[in-house]
Design a protein around this motif. Structure first.
Motif: not given
Length: 142
Positions: A53-57, A63-75
């Protein structure tokens, strides 16, 4: 050119071990009381799931940062089936990627998950050698 990782895992007595990591941090591995340990450390097989999970996370977060996506939380929920016979191992693993937010771009987030699962995550590739993997993506909109 290949890279070699080396760690040292030192017995602390009873069923406990201390293991180092190339990051410079140490952690304790221990069995539960049912197996002669004191339960004061992380269990090896569960650590494998955390590594997966850590590797994929890390991939998805990058990718969230690179794509500039708006995500409040992720698990990531990792549910694994352990075989009954020794040596016991995980033969099936489900990874559920959960995203929360009011402005989730589902297609782009799914692309981030797919890239990690199919291309970037080396631990995922290792798991493919011995387990059936199921991937689910769940979006929670505010």
């Amino acid at each position: 050119m290949s890279t070699t990782n080396q760690i040292t895992t030192k017995w602390l007595g009873k069923m406990a071990f201390e293991s180092n990591n190339p990051s410079g941090l140490n952690f304790t591995i221990d069995a539960g009381p049912d197996a002669g340990g004191e339960g004061n450390g992380l269990k090896p097989k569960a650590l494998m799931l955390s590594a997966l999970a850590g590797c994929s996370g890390l991939d998805v977060a990058m990718l969230i940062k690179k794509m500039k996506l708006d995500v409040e939380n992720f698990s990531i929920e990792t549910i694994a089936n352990l075989t009954d016979e020794h040596p016991k191992y995980y033969d099936a693993v489900t990874l559920e990627y959960h995203f929360w937010g009011g402005n989730l771009e589902e297609k782009k987030l799914q692309r981030a998950v797919d890239l990690s699962v199919e291309k970037y995550c080396g631990v995922m590739e290792m798991f493919r050698k011995f387990a059936k993997l199921e991937i689910k993506t769940i979006f929670h909109k505010d």
